[in-house]
Design an enzyme around this catalytic site. Structure first.
Site, PDB file in Angstrom:
ATOM      1  N   TRP A   1      -1.218   9.639   9.879  1.00 23.92           N
ATOM      2  CA  TRP A   1      -0.338  10.345   8.929  1.00 23.92           C
ATOM      3  C   TRP A   1       1.086   9.757   8.894  1.00 23.92           C
ATOM      4  O   TRP A   1       2.050  10.440   8.541  1.00 23.92           O
ATOM      5  CB  TRP A   1      -0.278  11.850   9.238  1.00 23.92           C
TER       6      TRP A   1
ATOM      7  N   ASP B   1      -8.955   9.196  12.489  1.00 24.74           N
ATOM      8  CA  ASP B   1      -7.943  10.251  12.358  1.00 24.74           C
ATOM      9  C   ASP B   1      -7.112  10.417  13.646  1.00 24.74           C
ATOM     10  O   ASP B   1      -7.288   9.670  14.610  1.00 24.74           O
ATOM     11  CB  ASP B   1      -8.683  11.549  11.974  1.00 24.74           C
TER      12      ASP B   1
ATOM     13  N   ASP C   1      -1.394  14.817   4.538  1.00 26.44           N
ATOM     14  CA  ASP C   1      -2.444  14.871   3.502  1.00 26.44           C
ATOM     15  C   ASP C   1      -1.895  15.173   2.109  1.00 26.44           C
ATOM     16  O   ASP C   1      -0.985  15.976   1.948  1.00 26.44           O
ATOM     17  CB  ASP C   1      -3.457  15.973   3.833  1.00 26.44           C
TER      18      ASP C   1
HETATM   19  C1  GLA Z   1      -6.938  15.010   8.477  1.00 23.99           C
HETATM   20  C2  GLA Z   1      -6.920  13.815   7.524  1.00 23.99           C
HETATM   21  C3  GLA Z   1      -7.689  14.167   6.270  1.00 23.99           C
HETATM   22  C4  GLA Z   1      -9.111  14.541   6.625  1.00 23.99           C
HETATM   23  C5  GLA Z   1      -9.114  15.689   7.627  1.00 23.99           C
HETATM   24  C6  GLA Z   1     -10.504  15.971   8.176  1.00 23.99           C
HETATM   25  O1  GLA Z   1      -6.209  16.067   7.981  1.00 23.99           O
HETATM   26  O2  GLA Z   1      -5.606  13.456   7.227  1.00 23.99           O
HETATM   27  O3  GLA Z   1      -7.665  13.088   5.361  1.00 23.99           O
HETATM   28  O4  GLA Z   1      -9.771  13.419   7.144  1.00 23.99           O
HETATM   29  O5  GLA Z   1      -8.275  15.422   8.734  1.00 23.99           O
HETATM   30  O6  GLA Z   1     -10.510  16.994   9.106  1.00 23.99           O
END
Ligand code: GLA
Length: 402
Positions: free
Chosen positions: A183, A149, A204
């Site tokens: 992201w 992440d 997300d």
């Molecule tokens: C980010 C990621 C998610 C998840 C969360 C966990 O937002 O994009 O997919 O892994 O962190 O905290």
């Protein structure tokens, strides 16, 4: 001391790229399950074992799902005295290796989560500065997939940070699928191919077709919004390196037509199929969406060509995906909030995919049509296709060259 020596030795070895070292990894988009969408940080050993069991008993394993991935929340709040990662002893009383062993005993693979920053998004220990020893820990635990992440990374260069972890994983000599999760902030599709196997293209996913952005609050994205982000990135995807439009929300409360459209479009996009629902309690409908063999075969086609949005006609979109043996998948997607009538004369369209150099031309070749959701024939490309497509639904066809 011995460990530091081994780690240092490994760092100085000259390294081939991730893709070169792991030629057989993720040749088709990874399929599995991840804990985040349904459980957040409320995960534990019993739950994960039950989900793994359900992956087998529901028929998902037989349909091709392989990875059981624990996301954020598995760690203790601090590293141990040796600075090694440890699992939360209350949530995972037998440790991560025992869990991985159990998952492997079912014929499945095990994935884990951490972060390139100093902390994970849920504020557990991150990997920054510990990449080489963490990679060894993962390899010793039997990890087969790492999602990495991007929280708490102020001042860190994404390409450099992910490359460091990539190299650390490589020197363990364990084939570990590496999933980058920045992201899409730093265009990972441009540099990700030599670093990992898949990269998130967006923020997300949330449970919705379209989720209105709130300027005052972090908001996830809806299915249709992520499709639009992923659509122009098709040139970057291929065997071993995939665009990742995020985990599936199938079975998490959306109407079945949206679940169907979501799953179909992820297959058209050659996306990783990582379920995010509670596999222990699935309706028949959810199982039938997640295990639709024909749709999965489109996603898993060995050519690994991400689908192309060929036409947009007043919210009715036509997507095509070249498949092996000269076949194609064609998906008509209705994005409108009302049903749409479709009339498609195949002979009026010469669909040229300049990326794969493939042409779908019904004047030159004839194809039989199979509806991948009813599993019934829809005739051939010699006839004009007529149908009504409900709102937020699809007509998805497999075109087999005669
Ligand atoms: C980010 C990621 C998610 C998840 C969360 C966990 O937002 O994009 O997919 O892994 O962190 O905290």
């Amino acid at each position: 001391m011995k460990r530091i020596f081994i780690v240092t030795l490994l760092i100085v070895v000259s390294l081939p790229t991730y893709a070169q070292r792991n030629k057989s990894l993720a040749l088709t988009p990874p399929m599995g399950w991840n804990s985040w969408n349904t459980f957040g940080t409320n995960i534990n050993e019993k739950l994960i074992k039950e989900v793994a069991d359900a992956m087998v008993s529901s028929g998902m394993k037989a349909a091709g799902y392989k990875y059981i991935i624990i996301d954020d929340g598995w760690e203790a709040h601090h590293r141990d005295a040796h600075q090694d990662l440890v699992a939360d002893p209350k949530k995972f009383p037998h440790g991560i290796k025992a869990l991985a062993d159990y998952i492997h005993s079912l014929g499945l693979k095990f994935g884990i989560y951490n972060c390139a920053g100093t902390m994970t998004c849920a504020r557990y220990p991150g990997g920054r500065g510990h990449e080489y020893e963490d990679a060894l820990t993962y390899a010793q635990w039997g990890v087969d997939y790492l999602k990495y992440d991007w929280c708490y990374t102020k001042g860190i260069n994404p390409e450099e940070a992910y490359l460091t972890m990539s190299k650390a994983l490589r020197v363990t000599h364990r084939p570990i699928v590496f999933s980058l999760c920045d992201w899409g902030f730093d265009k990972p599709w441009v540099w990700g191919k030599s670093v990992g196997n898949l990269w998130r293209v967006s923020n997300d996913i949330g449970k919705g077709w379209y989720i209105k952005p709130n300027p005052h609050k972090w908001t996830p994205l809806g299915i249709s919004q992520i499709i639009d982000i992923d659509a122009p990135l098709r040139q970057y995807a291929g065997p071993g390196h995939w665009n990742d439009p995020d985990m599936l929300e199938v079975g998490n409360g959306l109407p079945v037509n949206e679940d169907r459209a979501h799953f179909s479009m992820w297959a058209m996009l050659a996306a990783p199929l990582i379920a995010g629902n509670d596999l222990r309690h699935m309706s028949k409908e959810t199982v039938s969406v997640l295990t639709n063999k024909g749709v999965i075969a489109v996603d898993q086609d060995s050519l690994g060509i991400q689908g192309l949005r060929y036409q947009v006609n007043d919210s009715l979109e036509t997507w095509v995906k070249p498949l092996e043996h000269g076949n194609w998948a064609v998906c008509f997607l209705n994005r409108a909030s009302a049903p749409k009538k479709l009339k498609f004369n195949w002979k009026d369209h010469t669909i040229t995919d300049t990326l794969s150099h493939r042409i779908l031309d019904a004047n030159k070749s004839k194809y039989t049509l199979r509806n991948l959701w009813t599993n019934k024939s829809e005739g051939t490309t010699s006839r004009t296709l007529k149908a009504e497509i409900p709102s937020h639904d699809v007509l998805m066809l497999y075109l087999k060259k005669k």
